[in-house]
Scaffold this active site. Structure first.
Site, PDB file in Angstrom:
ATOM      1  N   LYS A 189       0.386  -1.094   0.077  1.00 38.81           N
ATOM      2  CA  LYS A 189      -0.214  -0.061  -0.303  1.00 38.81           C
ATOM      3  C   LYS A 189       0.950   1.052   0.251  1.00 38.81           C
ATOM      4  CE  LYS A 189      -2.225   2.788   2.939  1.00 38.81           C
ATOM      5  NZ  LYS A 189      -2.010   4.218   1.834  1.00 38.81           N
ATOM      6  N   GLU A 264       9.942   1.072  10.427  1.00 42.40           N
ATOM      7  CA  GLU A 264      10.932   1.933  10.377  1.00 42.40           C
ATOM      8  C   GLU A 264      10.171   3.204  10.567  1.00 42.40           C
ATOM      9  OE1 GLU A 264      14.027   0.912  10.229  1.00 42.40           O
ATOM     10  OE2 GLU A 264      14.307  -0.514   8.915  1.00 42.40           O
ATOM     11  N   CYS A 298      13.347  10.731   6.826  1.00 40.99           N
ATOM     12  CA  CYS A 298      13.563  10.636   8.152  1.00 40.99           C
ATOM     13  C   CYS A 298      14.744  10.215   8.686  1.00 40.99           C
ATOM     14  CB  CYS A 298      13.116   8.651   8.484  1.00 40.99           C
ATOM     15  SG  CYS A 298      14.349   7.337   7.360  1.00 40.99           S
ATOM     16  N   GLU A 397       9.432  15.881  15.114  1.00 39.09           N
ATOM     17  CA  GLU A 397       9.992  15.748  13.546  1.00 39.09           C
ATOM     18  C   GLU A 397       8.622  16.528  13.065  1.00 39.09           C
ATOM     19  OE1 GLU A 397       9.057  12.109  11.280  1.00 39.09           O
ATOM     20  OE2 GLU A 397      10.592  11.695  10.490  1.00 39.09           O
TER      21      GLU A 397
HETATM   22  P1  NAP Z   1       2.252   8.490   7.732  1.00 38.05           P
HETATM   23  O1  NAP Z   1       1.100   9.030   8.090  1.00 38.05           O
HETATM   24  O2  NAP Z   1       2.441   7.363   9.146  1.00 38.05           O
HETATM   25  O3  NAP Z   1       2.244   6.709   6.582  1.00 38.05           O
HETATM   26  C1  NAP Z   1       2.992   5.888   6.335  1.00 38.05           C
HETATM   27  C2  NAP Z   1       2.125   4.997   5.723  1.00 38.05           C
HETATM   28  O4  NAP Z   1       0.807   4.135   6.495  1.00 38.05           O
HETATM   29  C3  NAP Z   1       0.453   5.503   4.172  1.00 38.05           C
HETATM   30  O5  NAP Z   1       1.079   4.447   3.670  1.00 38.05           O
HETATM   31  C4  NAP Z   1      -0.045   5.832   5.108  1.00 38.05           C
HETATM   32  O6  NAP Z   1      -1.337   6.089   3.998  1.00 38.05           O
HETATM   33  C5  NAP Z   1      -0.737   4.226   5.846  1.00 38.05           C
HETATM   34  N1  NAP Z   1      -1.383   4.294   7.734  1.00 38.05           N
HETATM   35  C6  NAP Z   1      -1.792   5.903   7.763  1.00 38.05           C
HETATM   36  N2  NAP Z   1      -2.228   5.490   9.008  1.00 38.05           N
HETATM   37  C7  NAP Z   1      -2.591   4.052   8.755  1.00 38.05           C
HETATM   38  C8  NAP Z   1      -3.534   2.673  10.034  1.00 38.05           C
HETATM   39  N3  NAP Z   1      -3.844   3.552  11.227  1.00 38.05           N
HETATM   40  N4  NAP Z   1      -2.567   1.606   9.509  1.00 38.05           N
HETATM   41  C9  NAP Z   1      -2.131   1.505   8.666  1.00 38.05           C
HETATM   42  N5  NAP Z   1      -1.749   2.099   7.652  1.00 38.05           N
HETATM   43  C10 NAP Z   1      -1.686   3.796   8.062  1.00 38.05           C
HETATM   44  O7  NAP Z   1       3.937   8.933   7.313  1.00 38.05           O
HETATM   45  P2  NAP Z   1       3.501  10.616   6.636  1.00 38.05           P
HETATM   46  O8  NAP Z   1       2.910  10.805   7.021  1.00 38.05           O
HETATM   47  O9  NAP Z   1       3.741   9.472   4.910  1.00 38.05           O
HETATM   48  O10 NAP Z   1       5.472   9.356   6.059  1.00 38.05           O
HETATM   49  C11 NAP Z   1       6.707  10.727   6.688  1.00 38.05           C
HETATM   50  C12 NAP Z   1       6.742   9.608   8.211  1.00 38.05           C
HETATM   51  O11 NAP Z   1       7.315   8.587   7.899  1.00 38.05           O
HETATM   52  C13 NAP Z   1       7.934  10.685   8.873  1.00 38.05           C
HETATM   53  O12 NAP Z   1       7.458  10.074  10.871  1.00 38.05           O
HETATM   54  C14 NAP Z   1       8.812   9.826   8.287  1.00 38.05           C
HETATM   55  O13 NAP Z   1      10.270   9.913   9.265  1.00 38.05           O
HETATM   56  C15 NAP Z   1       8.741   8.750   8.606  1.00 38.05           C
HETATM   57  N6  NAP Z   1      10.226   7.796   7.553  1.00 38.05           N
HETATM   58  C16 NAP Z   1      10.717   6.610   7.992  1.00 38.05           C
HETATM   59  C17 NAP Z   1      11.563   6.318   7.599  1.00 38.05           C
HETATM   60  C18 NAP Z   1      12.463   5.261   8.663  1.00 38.05           C
HETATM   61  O14 NAP Z   1      12.738   4.220   7.066  1.00 38.05           O
HETATM   62  N7  NAP Z   1      12.077   5.083   9.708  1.00 38.05           N
HETATM   63  C19 NAP Z   1      11.559   6.476   6.149  1.00 38.05           C
HETATM   64  C20 NAP Z   1      10.800   7.124   4.804  1.00 38.05           C
HETATM   65  C21 NAP Z   1       9.653   8.158   6.237  1.00 38.05           C
HETATM   66  P3  NAP Z   1      -1.844   6.959   4.051  1.00 38.05           P
HETATM   67  O15 NAP Z   1      -0.815   7.877   2.806  1.00 38.05           O
HETATM   68  O16 NAP Z   1      -3.685   7.284   3.782  1.00 38.05           O
HETATM   69  O17 NAP Z   1      -1.946   8.152   5.536  1.00 38.05           O
END
Ligand code: NAP
Ligand code: MG
Length: 493
Positions: A189, A264, A298, A397
């Site tokens: 997804k 992650e 990230c 963040e």
């Molecule tokens: P996010 O809001 O956590 O969303 C990530 C993914 O999870 C999206 O596909 C999102 O769908 C989905 N999601 C949201 N709520 C969910 C739920 N209740 N159950 C299952 N899936 C769900 O993060 P983002 O805003 O897209 O990305 C930014 C974040 O990612 C930052 O915090 C960043 O640090 C982190 N990140 C971490 C790494 C690493 O390797 N550690 C790498 C890149 C990014 P939707 O798109 O519909 O919201």
């Protein structure tokens, strides 16, 4: 294809069982070009019914002889063919990424597409290198019995992969390449904002010869489609990259279901500049650490600690770099930074800069919102925090081009400040003093510590977080354990 791409040429359906698939309920949601804020396409809004279809398809593919009994060398060859196809479609995939995500076209090519090719080729090699051990047992019961014991690694099963929008293609490949190499099947997804390259990747995998159902893409919202995927009883393993907040929700659900989970998550990575560092090197290094990919990384170096003797020179220098950065569409060759991914995210970043000011931070760079045109632009921003106040922008963040800078006086003090965070994903140290660099490497609580570089990742190098930055490691040798179960085999004779 360019900014004015004809939207009817975009591949916008989900990809399930080798076929472009709409949502069964016919529901869709819009996605936008972040550089213009114009609608790009309508994307299927998957319901629990669509997720069930994709997972069942994936389970069937997992259990079929064409996948499970496939020789590992054939799986390897399929992944290498997919790598070749991704490389061949560099221009198309990079254009899609820039159109949908907003990043500079050169970065889409160099990082998203070329990086994906590297990861696919590296992970392909693991398919033929999965191995177990033979074991000499000590207990002979009943007396006189001998045992031949061994371990083998077997694929974990159906993998649910959920990824964010900052590197849409690369994050998808970080998940699917090792999972497929290990013999799992995948339902991916993508983030709701950026589904286009993931859909195209699944089509290319099918073209490469992966059997239908082995790699499926579902599109939709996290709270509905994502949650249904995580909860589905036929999913054996969840691999998630995203925010710590959502990671906690997914982690809790997986604990309840006793599903394997790799998480992650977010970061607030410190950049530590020692007093011997040439200020020009520090300025270039720290600016790159935070402004790369518009700060939507990230491991972005978002907390800067500079030795007090060179603090003003370094921090003013980074503010000058920020003010010189030209914002524009990722397709504009003169642009050095593109937009934020969405209006919602732009508003969040601008709000956090305002809060930083209200709490006592001093903004040294130009007005962050001054670039606000049709797209979701935020100017790169440098906030001086000379008094080392506990600003929210130091703790939370931002995930945007926003740097907060603190001075420090000695190594112990800066180490304590660097570790004073719930996160522990990355950190960098800028110095040529080996002893001090090694002391910091030893003391910093982070999954990756860079010295005189930042944000460097490689398929051979484990990646993941300490503390609230996640559970598990991706890449390298450990990836095989992440997508396989260990089975012990014990034969009496
Ligand atoms: P996010 O809001 O956590 O969303 C990530 C993914 O999870 C999206 O596909 C999102 O769908 C989905 N999601 C949201 N709520 C969910 C739920 N209740 N159950 C299952 N899936 C769900 O993060 P983002 O805003 O897209 O990305 C930014 C974040 O990612 C930052 O915090 C960043 O640090 C982190 N990140 C971490 C790494 C690493 O390797 N550690 C790498 C890149 C990014 P939707 O798109 O519909 O919201
Ligand atoms: Mg989201």
């Amino acid at each position: 294809m360019n900014d004015q791409v004809r939207t009817e040429t975009l591949h916008t359906k989900m990809f399930i069982n080798g076929e472009p698939t709409p949502s069964a309920a016919g529901k869709t949601f819009p996605i936008f070009n972040p550089a213009t804020s114009k609608e790009l396409a309508q994307i299927p809004d998957a319901t629990a019914e669509d997720i069930d279809h994709a997972v069942r398809t994936s389970k069937q593919a997992f259990e079929s002889d064409t996948w499970r009994r496939m020789p590992p060398s054939t799986r390897e060859r399929l992944l290498l063919t997919l790598a070749d196809l991704v490389e061949k479609h560099t221009d198309e995939l990079a254009t899609l990424e820039t159109l949908n995500q907003g990043k500079l076209l050169a970065f889409s090519k160099m990082l998203e597409v070329a990086g994906s090719v590297q990861w696919l080729r590296y992970m392909a090699g693991w398919a033929t290198k999965i191995e177990g051990t033979t074991l000499d047992l000590s207990i002979a019961f009943p007396p006189g019995t001998r045992y031949n014991a061994s371990t083998k690694r077997v694929p974990a099963g159906v993998v649910a992969a959920i990824v964010p929008w900052n590197f849409p293609l690369l994050m998808a490949v970080w998940k699917i390449a090792p999972a497929l190499a290990c013999g799992c099947t995948v339902v991916l997804k993508p983030a709701e904002e950026t589904p286009l390259t993931a859909i195209r990747l699944a089509e290319l995998a099918y073209e490469a010869g992966f059997p239908p159902g082995v790699f499926n893409v579902v599109t939709g919202r996290g709270e509905t489609a994502g949650a249904a995927l995580v909860k589905h009883p036929l999913v054996n393993k969840v691999t998630f990259t995203g925010s710590t907040e959502v990671g906690r929700i997914i982690g809790r659900q997986c604990a309840d279901d006793l599903k394997r989970a790799s998480l992650e998550l977010g970061g607030k990575s410190p950049v530590i500049v020692l007093d011997d560092c040439d200020p020009r090197t520090a300025i270039e290094g720290a600016a790159g650490a935070i402004f790369f990919n518009h700060g939507q990384v990230c491991t972005a170096g978002s907390r800067l600690y500079v030795a007090r003797s060179i603090y003003d020179e370094v921090v003013q220098g980074i503010a000058a770099v920020a003010d010189g950065i030209a914002l524009g569409s990722g397709f504009d060759a003169a642009a050095q930074m593109g937009p934020m991914v969405s209006s919602r995210h732009r508003d969040k970043v601008v709000g956090m800069i305002a809060q930083g000011k209200d709490e006592g931070g001093e903004v040294l760079s130009r007005d962050s919102a001054s670039a606000d045109g049709d797209g979701y632009f935020v100017r790169p921003t440098v906030i001086a925090n000379r008094a080392c106040k506990p600003l929210s922008v130091v703790k939370e963040e931002v995930f945007g081009p926003v740097l907060v800078a603190m001075p420090y006086d000695d190594l112990e003090e800066v180490l304590a400040q660097a570790n004073d965070s719930e996160y522990g994903l990355g950190a960098s140290v800028w110095t040529n003093q080996l002893d001090k660099a090694l002391r910091l490497v030893d003391g910093i609580e982070a999954g990756t510590v860079w010295v005189n570089t930042h944000n460097m990742v490689d398929p051979a190098m484990p990646f993941g977080g300490f503390k609230a930055s996640g559970i598990g490691r991706e890449h390298g040798r450990a990836i095989v354990d992440a997508y396989t179960e260990c089975k012990s085999v014990c034969i009496a004779y």
